[in-house]
Design a protein around this motif. Sequence first.
Motif, PDB file in Angstrom:
ATOM      1  N   ARG A 172      -4.336  -1.499   5.797  1.00 53.22           N
ATOM      2  CA  ARG A 172      -4.660  -0.451   6.781  1.00 53.22           C
ATOM      3  C   ARG A 172      -3.387   0.067   7.450  1.00 53.22           C
ATOM      4  NH1 ARG A 172      -8.902  -0.461  11.980  1.00 53.22           N
ATOM      5  NH2 ARG A 172      -9.151   1.810  11.957  1.00 53.22           N
ATOM      6  N   GLY A 173      -2.486  -0.844   7.801  1.00 49.62           N
ATOM      7  CA  GLY A 173      -1.234  -0.415   8.413  1.00 49.62           C
ATOM      8  C   GLY A 173      -0.375   0.391   7.457  1.00 49.62           C
ATOM      9  N   LYS A 216      -6.387   3.010  -5.486  1.00 49.38           N
ATOM     10  CA  LYS A 216      -5.454   3.440  -4.438  1.00 49.38           C
ATOM     11  C   LYS A 216      -6.023   4.603  -3.649  1.00 49.38           C
ATOM     12  CE  LYS A 216      -2.501   6.458  -5.294  1.00 49.38           C
ATOM     13  NZ  LYS A 216      -2.355   7.937  -5.169  1.00 49.38           N
ATOM     14  N   ASP A 217      -6.542   5.605  -4.346  1.00 56.76           N
ATOM     15  CA  ASP A 217      -7.091   6.786  -3.672  1.00 56.76           C
ATOM     16  C   ASP A 217      -8.252   6.421  -2.759  1.00 56.76           C
ATOM     17  OD1 ASP A 217      -5.263   8.364  -4.952  1.00 56.76           O
ATOM     18  OD2 ASP A 217      -6.661   9.215  -6.408  1.00 56.76           O
ATOM     19  N   PHE A 270     -10.575   5.377   2.622  1.00 61.21           N
ATOM     20  CA  PHE A 270     -11.471   4.563   3.447  1.00 61.21           C
ATOM     21  C   PHE A 270     -10.737   3.945   4.634  1.00 61.21           C
ATOM     22  CE2 PHE A 270     -15.779   3.760   1.558  1.00 61.21           C
ATOM     23  CZ  PHE A 270     -15.746   4.837   0.680  1.00 61.21           C
ATOM     24  N   TYR A 271      -9.516   3.452   4.406  1.00 63.13           N
ATOM     25  CA  TYR A 271      -8.727   2.909   5.516  1.00 63.13           C
ATOM     26  C   TYR A 271      -8.499   3.958   6.605  1.00 63.13           C
ATOM     27  CZ  TYR A 271      -7.107  -1.525   3.354  1.00 63.13           C
ATOM     28  OH  TYR A 271      -7.022  -2.796   2.821  1.00 63.13           O
ATOM     29  N   LEU A 272      -8.412   5.222   6.197  1.00 66.78           N
ATOM     30  CA  LEU A 272      -8.035   6.286   7.121  1.00 66.78           C
ATOM     31  C   LEU A 272      -9.223   7.032   7.719  1.00 66.78           C
ATOM     32  CD1 LEU A 272      -5.074   7.668   4.979  1.00 66.78           C
ATOM     33  CD2 LEU A 272      -4.867   6.472   7.175  1.00 66.78           C
ATOM     34  N   PHE A 294     -15.174  -1.413   6.164  1.00 66.55           N
ATOM     35  CA  PHE A 294     -14.824  -0.860   4.856  1.00 66.55           C
ATOM     36  C   PHE A 294     -15.983  -1.197   3.925  1.00 66.55           C
ATOM     37  CE2 PHE A 294     -11.030   0.254   2.127  1.00 66.55           C
ATOM     38  CZ  PHE A 294     -11.698   0.226   0.913  1.00 66.55           C
ATOM     39  N   ASP A 295     -16.775  -0.190   3.567  1.00 67.18           N
ATOM     40  CA  ASP A 295     -17.973  -0.391   2.752  1.00 67.18           C
ATOM     41  C   ASP A 295     -17.591  -0.444   1.267  1.00 67.18           C
ATOM     42  OD1 ASP A 295     -20.390  -0.218   1.360  1.00 67.18           O
ATOM     43  OD2 ASP A 295     -21.319   1.066   2.869  1.00 67.18           O
TER      44      ASP A 295
END
Length: 744
Positions: free
Chosen positions: A158-159, A587-588, A593-595, A605-606
């Motif tokens: 996430r970071g 990656k995409d 999702f993180y953002l 995060f589903d």
Amino acid sequence: MHSQLLSARSAGYIRKALIRDFLESELRAAVERLIASGELPPGDYPTPTLSDAKDASHGDFSSQFALAAAKTAGLPPREIADRLAAQLPLGELLDSAEVAGPGFLNLRLRSVAIAKFVKEVLEKGDDLPRSLAEAPVRLNVEFVSVNPNGPITVGSGRGAAFGSTLCNVLEAAGHKVHREYYINDGTNSEQMRLFAESVRAILLGRSIPEGGYRGDYVAHIAERVNRQIDGVEKSIDRLKWRLSNMGTVVRQAYIESEQERITFETQRLLSALGPILHLRANSQSNEQIVERLGWELQVLAGNAAFNEQADDLAAFGVTFDTWFSEQYLHDSGKVQECIEALIAKGAADTEPYQLEVIKKKGEPDEVKRNEQPIEEDGDESPHIEQPDPKPSPPTPSPSSPGGEKGEGALATLWLRSTKFADDKDRVLRRKDGRWTYIASDVAYHKDKFNRGSAPGEKGSVAPADKLLTILGPDHHGYIGRLRAVVAALLEEQGEAAGGDATQPLSESEALLYRDPAERDACLAALEEARKKLEVVIFQIVRFVKDGKPAPMRKRDGNIYSLKDLMLEIGKNAAPAAKESEQLRIGKDVARFFYLMRSHDTHMDFDLDLAEKQSDENPVYYVQYAHARICSVLRKAEETGLGAPGPHDPFDPALLAEPKELALIKKVCDLPFEVRRCAEDYGVHRLTSYATELARAYHAFYDSCRVLQPENLPLTRARLALCQAAAIGLRSTLGLLGISAPERM
């Protein structure tokens, strides 16, 4: 004054502005005319801004300037709104400006004027999201920076997504950004020592030491270390070439002022490999070599883990301008140099006490003096991400940089960080002579602030105006201590002017400061530090599967890494694809999702949704819109209709359908959204914007047939709009670090 603010705006910039910018510039100019004519008294007014009209019947945009300016102007909001409406030029862009409610100003645009902005978008192309900052800032952004003793975990993912996207956004908003990763590889680190001993145990077939690191990832690092030993001759030749050609290497990949650091780091790795070459020349086996290595094994293990992390981050779309080694700060003597300067200034000493500030309701209430303090502070880095199981508590190292051997050989050295509003003084050097992470942080932040190169130097850069440090959950306590570090540096360097020192010290201040002059200098340095350093915290991410929390751990108990997450999503979404494509898909999806939620809120995060290849998955929905446009453009080429380029003629006046106009306005909003994200770091808004833009395109496509051979003028106009929408989607996905597929 407001009028002075407006005069700073470049006329060239305004001419290139899109819809919202153009309208806001007209509002600002109208306010200036009201002030100049005396209809609005001079004052410190807020900058006029626009918001989308909540109801289409009210127009396209709305301004609340009159409501915000009423108190300063001393006039009723509706009267201000009426005067402002009268100053706005109707005809070219504006169709009407109407006052509503207590003082809202509703603006309706002319359809033909909206459509003309399609040409502006096509001319800007991939520069669509970019703006010219009126006061560009040079920013050093440090993020991820986990210890080189394990993989990048899903928590750090996430970071990584947030930090890299924020850097993209800040650059697009017109600022200069330097991306940095701090490698916590100091040989005085107990975590790194234990990691190296764990690698040694695996290579020699022994039991992992107590408190050591376990798991497949450690075995994988051990394999990389073994390969380093096997290939030592080539590695040494490569490093020697690098040293002999350092000037060329630095000019090609770094900036001139970094040459000393790059040379130190190269020499350190070369020194670690030298004994291996000697032992191999004496026919020693790999096992015998590993048995005899000391600090060299720690260097090799840390280097192998770091390279593994860098590979995984690259697969995640994250790169850095500088990978900064902590050990360089020790090898070069910069830690010792900085600490000696702080001692000379009185910001650090070996007096046997620790001050602690007791706060009530966030404000200092009492200063407590601990006469027999325990060395519990400064031992952990804010960047540590501990793999499980956790190592045991640190034990004294036989030796350490910057100190003598043996427990009790030295007095504890304290940073008097309470002088700079920290809640307690921090340990800089332990009794056994080992430096703490905070000692390294002092030297590191000084380097970051002073790093730069002379004007005219090839690849020259000025030192950073501001440092951004992005840390993970539960690190709020580090904000005060890092700020104190920077304040101590600024006070030591005399960069902050104090007050007049006329106010005597209070009883509690007398415990902190020698005299009023020191207090004022320290508080002035603290205020400057607040401007120069900002610590941003991202919050916890929870993974959910089948509607329940999913422990992100493999069945055999091993760590579930960021690369594992990408591969799992990619394999489930495209089981027949090559691994490189699965990684790209993973990656995409993971980045998007993180953002999707603000970095400062907890998020779920589903995993089930992430693996779907349907419109339910927002990543698929957005990417499919781009692929759909590319399909339309290909069909146009195949049928000989073609699509107009940025300078080819088409009639924008033909774009008059509501869904066409809605799509144009949404595309034109991208630069505004980018600037908003840059102001408050809310990069999650870009995922919402991407979804809204995709929705606007799908709505346009479903109701407005693009390819009409019987109506070529309309076809060309709609193809131009398709190209503009593709630019908007591609640019937004690019900022998010996500690919824009042309086929799906």
